[in-house]
Write a protein that holds these residues in place. Structure first.
Motif, PDB file in Angstrom:
ATOM      1  N   MET A 107       0.831  -1.206   0.000  1.00  0.00           N
ATOM      2  CA  MET A 107       0.000   0.000   0.000  1.00  0.00           C
ATOM      3  C   MET A 107       0.866   1.256   0.000  1.00  0.00           C
ATOM      4  O   MET A 107       0.572   2.210  -0.714  1.00  0.00           O
ATOM      5  N   ARG A 108       1.931   1.253   0.792  1.00  0.00           N
ATOM      6  CA  ARG A 108       2.799   2.422   0.900  1.00  0.00           C
ATOM      7  C   ARG A 108       3.502   2.723  -0.414  1.00  0.00           C
ATOM      8  O   ARG A 108       3.577   3.869  -0.840  1.00  0.00           O
ATOM      9  N   ASP A 109       4.010   1.677  -1.065  1.00  0.00           N
ATOM     10  CA  ASP A 109       4.786   1.855  -2.279  1.00  0.00           C
ATOM     11  C   ASP A 109       3.940   1.840  -3.548  1.00  0.00           C
ATOM     12  O   ASP A 109       4.430   2.203  -4.615  1.00  0.00           O
ATOM     13  N   GLY A 110       2.693   1.392  -3.431  1.00  0.00           N
ATOM     14  CA  GLY A 110       1.835   1.302  -4.602  1.00  0.00           C
ATOM     15  C   GLY A 110       2.299   0.239  -5.578  1.00  0.00           C
ATOM     16  O   GLY A 110       2.210   0.411  -6.792  1.00  0.00           O
ATOM     17  N   THR A 111       2.793  -0.886  -5.044  1.00  0.00           N
ATOM     18  CA  THR A 111       3.309  -1.962  -5.890  1.00  0.00           C
ATOM     19  C   THR A 111       2.479  -3.217  -5.718  1.00  0.00           C
ATOM     20  O   THR A 111       1.685  -3.336  -4.783  1.00  0.00           O
ATOM     21  N   LEU A 112       2.682  -4.155  -6.617  1.00  0.00           N
ATOM     22  CA  LEU A 112       2.066  -5.467  -6.522  1.00  0.00           C
ATOM     23  C   LEU A 112       3.014  -6.415  -5.797  1.00  0.00           C
ATOM     24  O   LEU A 112       4.206  -6.140  -5.661  1.00  0.00           O
ATOM     25  N   TYR A 113       2.480  -7.543  -5.365  1.00  0.00           N
ATOM     26  CA  TYR A 113       3.290  -8.527  -4.652  1.00  0.00           C
ATOM     27  C   TYR A 113       4.268  -9.181  -5.609  1.00  0.00           C
ATOM     28  O   TYR A 113       3.908  -9.599  -6.705  1.00  0.00           O
ATOM     29  N   GLU A 114       5.524  -9.263  -5.195  1.00  0.00           N
ATOM     30  CA  GLU A 114       6.551  -9.959  -5.960  1.00  0.00           C
ATOM     31  C   GLU A 114       7.125 -11.053  -5.081  1.00  0.00           C
ATOM     32  O   GLU A 114       7.687 -10.766  -4.025  1.00  0.00           O
TER      33      GLU A 114
END
Length: 124
Positions: A107-114
């Motif tokens: 949520m903080r970084d605005g990324t998807l799970y890797e």
């Protein structure tokens, strides 16, 4: 994340969206996954799981942690907690807390799970 299907992802999004958490600990506390210390006067009786928090979010994270035991990385973390002497439910709550930290970072970084690369495949 492994163990999070469409329905669980929708539940996580509806419970967390629109809220601003300063740290991963704040999100864990909101979910009821942060440990609470029992205190009365000068006596401190140790930590136990919280009865407060968003029960729907806590349940979603707990069940997704249980479903994620098929994932190799999650299973290794669970097995490490069992080796430390924790019982099954304690190890699952620790895994749910770790997944809560990952959710906060996403949520903080605005990324998807890797998913991290398989260390055993890299060694071969």
């Amino acid at each position: 994340m492994p163990g999070v299907g469409v329905r669980t992802a929708a539940r996580l999004l509806t419970e967390v969206s629109g809220k601003d958490f300063a740290t991963a600990g704040h999100l864990a506390s909101y979910a009821g996954l942060a440990p609470v210390t029992r205190r009365s006067g000068s006596s401190i009786r140790g930590e136990h799981s919280s009865r407060r928090g968003n029960k729907v979010l806590k349940r979603a994270l707990f069940l997704s942690a249980f479903a994620a035991l098929h994932d190799q990385t999650s299973r290794a973390y669970y097995d490490r907690k069992i080796a430390e002497g924790k019982r099954h439910n304690q190890a699952l709550l620790a895994l749910a807390r770790r997944r809560c930290n990952v959710l906060y970072a996403m949520m903080r970084d605005g990324t998807l799970y890797e998913n991290e690369p398989n260390k055993h495949a890299l060694a071969a």
